[in-house]
Write a protein that holds these residues in place. Sequence first.
Motif, PDB file in Angstrom:
ATOM      1  N   ARG A  33       9.058   1.392   4.306  1.00 39.50           N
ATOM      2  CA  ARG A  33       8.840   0.258   5.212  1.00 39.50           C
ATOM      3  C   ARG A  33       7.345   0.077   5.488  1.00 39.50           C
ATOM      4  NH1 ARG A  33      12.697   0.957   9.268  1.00 39.50           N
ATOM      5  NH2 ARG A  33      11.469   2.696  10.012  1.00 39.50           N
ATOM      6  N   ASP A  34       6.627   1.172   5.735  1.00 38.66           N
ATOM      7  CA  ASP A  34       5.186   1.089   5.995  1.00 38.66           C
ATOM      8  C   ASP A  34       4.435   0.524   4.792  1.00 38.66           C
ATOM      9  OD1 ASP A  34       5.602   2.132   8.522  1.00 38.66           O
ATOM     10  OD2 ASP A  34       4.914   4.162   7.995  1.00 38.66           O
ATOM     11  N   ARG A  35       4.766   0.997   3.604  1.00 37.32           N
ATOM     12  CA  ARG A  35       4.085   0.504   2.396  1.00 37.32           C
ATOM     13  C   ARG A  35       4.405  -0.967   2.137  1.00 37.32           C
ATOM     14  NH1 ARG A  35       3.609   5.010  -2.347  1.00 37.32           N
ATOM     15  NH2 ARG A  35       2.939   6.719  -1.020  1.00 37.32           N
ATOM     16  N   LEU A  36       5.668  -1.331   2.307  1.00 36.12           N
ATOM     17  CA  LEU A  36       6.044  -2.727   2.092  1.00 36.12           C
ATOM     18  C   LEU A  36       5.353  -3.637   3.103  1.00 36.12           C
ATOM     19  CD1 LEU A  36       9.831  -2.311   1.264  1.00 36.12           C
ATOM     20  CD2 LEU A  36       8.041  -3.069  -0.316  1.00 36.12           C
ATOM     21  N   LEU A  37       5.228  -3.191   4.332  1.00 33.24           N
ATOM     22  CA  LEU A  37       4.546  -3.997   5.346  1.00 33.24           C
ATOM     23  C   LEU A  37       3.067  -4.175   4.997  1.00 33.24           C
ATOM     24  CD1 LEU A  37       4.949  -5.581   7.900  1.00 33.24           C
ATOM     25  CD2 LEU A  37       4.524  -3.495   9.211  1.00 33.24           C
ATOM     26  N   THR A  54      10.617 -10.946  -3.469  1.00 32.96           N
ATOM     27  CA  THR A  54      10.976  -9.569  -3.827  1.00 32.96           C
ATOM     28  C   THR A  54      10.674  -8.612  -2.686  1.00 32.96           C
ATOM     29  OG1 THR A  54      10.481 -10.080  -6.136  1.00 32.96           O
ATOM     30  CG2 THR A  54      10.632  -7.746  -5.537  1.00 32.96           C
ATOM     31  N   LEU A  55       9.465  -8.723  -2.140  1.00 34.85           N
ATOM     32  CA  LEU A  55       9.070  -7.810  -1.082  1.00 34.85           C
ATOM     33  C   LEU A  55       9.944  -7.991   0.162  1.00 34.85           C
ATOM     34  CD1 LEU A  55       5.511  -6.782  -0.251  1.00 34.85           C
ATOM     35  CD2 LEU A  55       7.149  -7.176   1.570  1.00 34.85           C
ATOM     36  N   MET A  59      12.216  -5.329   1.919  1.00 36.71           N
ATOM     37  CA  MET A  59      11.800  -4.973   3.273  1.00 36.71           C
ATOM     38  C   MET A  59      12.989  -5.054   4.218  1.00 36.71           C
ATOM     39  SD  MET A  59       9.281  -3.981   5.087  1.00 36.71           S
ATOM     40  CE  MET A  59       8.273  -4.176   6.528  1.00 36.71           C
ATOM     41  N   ALA A  60      13.861  -6.036   4.010  1.00 38.04           N
ATOM     42  CA  ALA A  60      15.049  -6.171   4.856  1.00 38.04           C
ATOM     43  C   ALA A  60      15.889  -4.899   4.827  1.00 38.04           C
ATOM     44  CB  ALA A  60      15.879  -7.370   4.399  1.00 38.04           C
ATOM     45  N   TRP A  72      13.893 -10.820   7.673  1.00 39.52           N
ATOM     46  CA  TRP A  72      13.302 -10.529   6.364  1.00 39.52           C
ATOM     47  C   TRP A  72      14.120 -11.172   5.241  1.00 39.52           C
ATOM     48  CZ3 TRP A  72       8.543  -9.332   5.414  1.00 39.52           C
ATOM     49  CH2 TRP A  72       7.796  -8.672   6.380  1.00 39.52           C
ATOM     50  N   ASP A  73      15.449 -11.136   5.369  1.00 40.71           N
ATOM     51  CA  ASP A  73      16.274 -11.774   4.343  1.00 40.71           C
ATOM     52  C   ASP A  73      16.065 -13.288   4.331  1.00 40.71           C
ATOM     53  OD1 ASP A  73      17.463  -9.619   2.997  1.00 40.71           O
ATOM     54  OD2 ASP A  73      19.012  -9.410   4.528  1.00 40.71           O
TER      55      ASP A  73
END
Length: 177
Positions: A33-37, A54-55, A59-60, A72-73
């Motif tokens: 979650r941290d990396r995706l954010l 994609t992200l 992330m969702a 997120w979705d």
Amino acid sequence: MVERQEQVAPDAMMTRIGQAVMLHHGGDREEARDRLLKLWTEIGEGGTPLHRCTLAHYMADTQDDPVAELAWDLRALSAADELSDGRPAEHSTEHHEELAVRAFYPSLHLNLAADYAKLGRHDAARSHLRLARGALATRGEDGHGDAVRAALVRLEARLDEAGPAAGETPGPPRQRP
């Protein structure tokens, strides 16, 4: 005569998104979650629709709160809609991205259906189940499509068992495919 095939360079952002997803699948939800954010911040609202779709889609999956998961979705679906807005793709890369996003639609709608079901919004969930099923109709038989189809059936059965949520009106009985 030798026919030349177009070489597509690896997409560094998609690789980085994939690495974060692998962390999530490996059980490190918080780090994923941290990396995706951080990647979302890097991509920004002006990033390519494929990257944002994609992200946000992945992330969702890392969210603990169903409302945040839904947000997120919805971002993922919005980005997908930007790319497949009916206009012809201008460049080969854009065309490739449009095809990639189209393959996401069944999962995007399935995830939204699940989000709405968690929130007790069964009418909205059923609406997205219909959209997911429609998007699957254009997809060939493959492992991912089969997994989405099975998840659709399971979610539909759960919704049928739950009946309409408070404030929703029951619809006519649905026919099974």
